[in-house]
Design an enzyme around this catalytic site. Sequence first.
Site, PDB file in Angstrom:
ATOM      1  N   HIS A 184     -13.685  -1.754  -1.603  1.00 55.74           N
ATOM      2  CA  HIS A 184     -12.677  -1.437  -0.588  1.00 55.74           C
ATOM      3  C   HIS A 184     -12.969  -2.205   0.715  1.00 55.74           C
ATOM      4  CE1 HIS A 184      -9.369   1.681  -0.364  1.00 55.74           C
ATOM      5  NE2 HIS A 184      -9.355   1.249   0.872  1.00 55.74           N
ATOM      6  N   LYS A 194      -8.205  -0.356  -9.219  1.00 56.28           N
ATOM      7  CA  LYS A 194      -8.848  -1.050  -8.087  1.00 56.28           C
ATOM      8  C   LYS A 194      -9.969  -0.208  -7.501  1.00 56.28           C
ATOM      9  CE  LYS A 194      -7.811  -2.913  -3.497  1.00 56.28           C
ATOM     10  NZ  LYS A 194      -8.355  -1.914  -2.573  1.00 56.28           N
ATOM     11  N   TYR A 227      -2.219   5.653  -4.209  1.00 60.32           N
ATOM     12  CA  TYR A 227      -3.269   6.637  -3.969  1.00 60.32           C
ATOM     13  C   TYR A 227      -2.822   7.916  -4.645  1.00 60.32           C
ATOM     14  CZ  TYR A 227      -5.822   4.021  -0.344  1.00 60.32           C
ATOM     15  OH  TYR A 227      -6.586   3.098   0.334  1.00 60.32           O
ATOM     16  N   SER A 277       0.836  -1.212   0.000  1.00 56.14           N
ATOM     17  CA  SER A 277       0.000   0.000   0.000  1.00 56.14           C
ATOM     18  C   SER A 277       0.868   1.259   0.000  1.00 56.14           C
ATOM     19  CB  SER A 277      -0.871  -0.012   1.261  1.00 56.14           C
ATOM     20  OG  SER A 277      -1.442   1.264   1.490  1.00 56.14           O
ATOM     21  N   THR A 322      -5.712   2.834  -6.951  1.00 58.07           N
ATOM     22  CA  THR A 322      -6.983   2.737  -6.231  1.00 58.07           C
ATOM     23  C   THR A 322      -7.836   3.960  -6.541  1.00 58.07           C
ATOM     24  OG1 THR A 322      -6.007   1.376  -4.516  1.00 58.07           O
ATOM     25  CG2 THR A 322      -8.035   2.545  -3.928  1.00 58.07           C
TER      26      THR A 322
END
Length: 381
Positions: free
Chosen positions: A279, A255, A133, A110, A159
Amino acid sequence: MREMTNVTCIEDLRTIARRKVPRAFFDYAEAGAYSEQTLRANRSGIEAINLRQRVLVDVSARDTATTILGEPVSAPIGLGPVAMTGLEYGNGEILACRAAHDAGIPFTLSTMSICSIEDVAGAVDKPFWFQLYVMKDRGFVRSLIERAAAAKCSALVLTVDLQVLGQRHKDIKNGLAVPPSLKIGNLINMATKPRWVASVLSGRRWTFGNLDGHVKGMKGVKSLAGWVGGQFDPALTWKDVDWIRSIWPGKLVLKGILDPEDAILAGKSGADALVVSNHGGRQLDGARSSISALPKIADKVGSDIELLFDGGIRSGHDVLRALALGAKACLIGRSYIFGLGAAGEAGVRKAIDIIRKEMDVGMALTGVNTIGEIDRRILSD
Ligand SMILES: Cc1cc2nc3c(=O)[nH]c(=O)nc-3n(C[C@H](O)[C@H](O)[C@H](O)COP(=O)(O)O)c2cc1C
């Protein structure tokens, strides 16, 4: 660890993790947004799908191997991106990545990890996926992409369902909101988890590794989390996807797609795959379950773009259900985080092993030998 010998399912790992991990971080992993309606729907939706029992079929040549994004894998599963994994267990990102690689499946780091891209790349010998992100500071986003490329990450998972943050009530009550400010009760609770304290203290970092030292003037979890809180970008659009596609030459995965219209746009975006996902029920409460969205998306774009799936996978049987409805593979979130919290790397290995073995038995009892044979015919009304 003695208690691990009796672990037979993901629920057992969850029970142990709940004991071992401080309440604030266990709750953080387990919770969903607001009333948790979508979180619950992810599970009930999966459980409502019946597998079709078949008999007297030769299933002696079973094999769970397949490919994801063109790469061979031992099973159609991967570890999905989970923020702050290194606070569920010290160096959690490195341990989970090693467990995934040894099992022959991908690991996704992440953006909001504790160990940085470079920490993980320096500790493992195979490429991993990096989840991005998009922050308002596009210069920082570009630098993250460059760092992922320099670390030879084999896929970028963009994402798209967190342009604003869904609220998790427990995080606020535990003081784990943005910016964090843990309550005294949580600190006392941490002191009662000596193994967790030891593992986290021996970890490389206790803050967001990908940001620490890379965002000017920001140091420590509190100021970094504050910065991040203001950085998620509500102005994110498909134009940004075009921009990222133009600067990331490798495999690109979108995603957080739940609607067939968005899936069609994703199919035209130049991305190599999309993840049907809400999510893990942590964003739009009241959104449909991820599993109920999957066949609708598969019908629209299943042959144009590779479909990955996540949300509520707690067993190998769940993986089979998602594959039957059109997924090429499933990402796992909480199932491996519970393993990590329960027993570090051994716990993640156990989680993967449990799911793989359940898949194998499920394949036998639905009468298939290969992943390629799995389609809606393995389901019944
Ligand atoms: C504790 C936690 C943190 C997460 N952090 C991220 C993240 O940083 N980036 C992301 O794209 N998804 C994140 N997710 C979502 C997961 O990647 C995945 O979509 C979800 O966990 C799947 O549902 P499952 O947990 O039921 O398997 C997070 C999920 C959890 C549970």
